[in-house]
Scaffold this motif. Structure first.
Motif, PDB file in Angstrom:
ATOM      1  N   THR A  10       0.849  -1.195   0.000  1.00 29.81           N
ATOM      2  CA  THR A  10       0.000   0.000   0.000  1.00 29.81           C
ATOM      3  C   THR A  10       0.881   1.240   0.000  1.00 29.81           C
ATOM      4  O   THR A  10       2.086   1.176   0.229  1.00 29.81           O
ATOM      5  CB  THR A  10      -0.892   0.047   1.254  1.00 29.81           C
ATOM      6  N   TYR A  11       0.243   2.374  -0.235  1.00 32.13           N
ATOM      7  CA  TYR A  11       0.950   3.647  -0.099  1.00 32.13           C
ATOM      8  C   TYR A  11       1.189   3.908   1.374  1.00 32.13           C
ATOM      9  O   TYR A  11       0.388   3.532   2.229  1.00 32.13           O
ATOM     10  CB  TYR A  11       0.133   4.791  -0.695  1.00 32.13           C
ATOM     11  N   HIS A  14      -1.533   4.705   4.383  1.00 31.26           N
ATOM     12  CA  HIS A  14      -2.857   4.202   4.032  1.00 31.26           C
ATOM     13  C   HIS A  14      -3.087   2.778   4.513  1.00 31.26           C
ATOM     14  O   HIS A  14      -4.075   2.150   4.132  1.00 31.26           O
ATOM     15  CB  HIS A  14      -3.057   4.258   2.511  1.00 31.26           C
ATOM     16  N   GLU A  15      -2.205   2.261   5.353  1.00 29.41           N
ATOM     17  CA  GLU A  15      -2.266   0.859   5.751  1.00 29.41           C
ATOM     18  C   GLU A  15      -3.567   0.514   6.467  1.00 29.41           C
ATOM     19  O   GLU A  15      -4.226  -0.475   6.150  1.00 29.41           O
ATOM     20  CB  GLU A  15      -1.077   0.506   6.647  1.00 29.41           C
ATOM     21  N   ASP A  16      -3.974   1.348   7.440  1.00 28.25           N
ATOM     22  CA  ASP A  16      -5.189   1.058   8.200  1.00 28.25           C
ATOM     23  C   ASP A  16      -6.443   1.192   7.335  1.00 28.25           C
ATOM     24  O   ASP A  16      -7.403   0.445   7.493  1.00 28.25           O
ATOM     25  CB  ASP A  16      -5.292   1.975   9.418  1.00 28.25           C
ATOM     26  N   LYS A  17      -6.431   2.134   6.410  1.00 28.79           N
ATOM     27  CA  LYS A  17      -7.576   2.315   5.508  1.00 28.79           C
ATOM     28  C   LYS A  17      -7.732   1.100   4.585  1.00 28.79           C
ATOM     29  O   LYS A  17      -8.845   0.640   4.344  1.00 28.79           O
ATOM     30  CB  LYS A  17      -7.370   3.590   4.689  1.00 28.79           C
ATOM     31  N   VAL A  18      -6.628   0.574   4.104  1.00 34.51           N
ATOM     32  CA  VAL A  18      -6.663  -0.616   3.249  1.00 34.51           C
ATOM     33  C   VAL A  18      -7.184  -1.812   4.042  1.00 34.51           C
ATOM     34  O   VAL A  18      -8.014  -2.584   3.549  1.00 34.51           O
ATOM     35  CB  VAL A  18      -5.270  -0.907   2.646  1.00 34.51           C
ATOM     36  N   ASN A  21     -10.995  -1.428   4.444  1.00 31.56           N
ATOM     37  CA  ASN A  21     -11.692  -1.713   3.192  1.00 31.56           C
ATOM     38  C   ASN A  21     -11.655  -3.198   2.843  1.00 31.56           C
ATOM     39  O   ASN A  21     -12.631  -3.747   2.320  1.00 31.56           O
ATOM     40  CB  ASN A  21     -11.109  -0.886   2.048  1.00 31.56           C
TER      41      ASN A  21
END
Length: 65
Positions: A10-11, A14-18, A21
């Protein structure tokens, strides 16, 4: 059914957002029984600023410096 390990790139930041999702997609597809824990590797650190220590949170592991 045995489970396998996978790595998702991931970028940075953005790990927690990925993870969120991914969990939503698994739940929507009804595949919870096919997935184990979803882990985000982090490393706790202390930052010194003006002579005082503060914990800003966790940095994705491994740290880039």
């Amino acid at each position: 059914m045995s489970k396998k390990w996978y790595v998702v790139h991931t970028y940075s930041g953005h790990e927690d957002k990925v993870k969120t999702n991914l969990l939503k997609a698994i739940h929507a597809a009804g595949l919870e029984d096919r997935f184990g824990d979803i882990l985000v590797a982090k490393e706790e650190y202390v930052e010194m600023k003006d002579g005082s220590a503060r914990r800003p949170g966790a940095r994705p592991f491994p740290p880039t410096s």
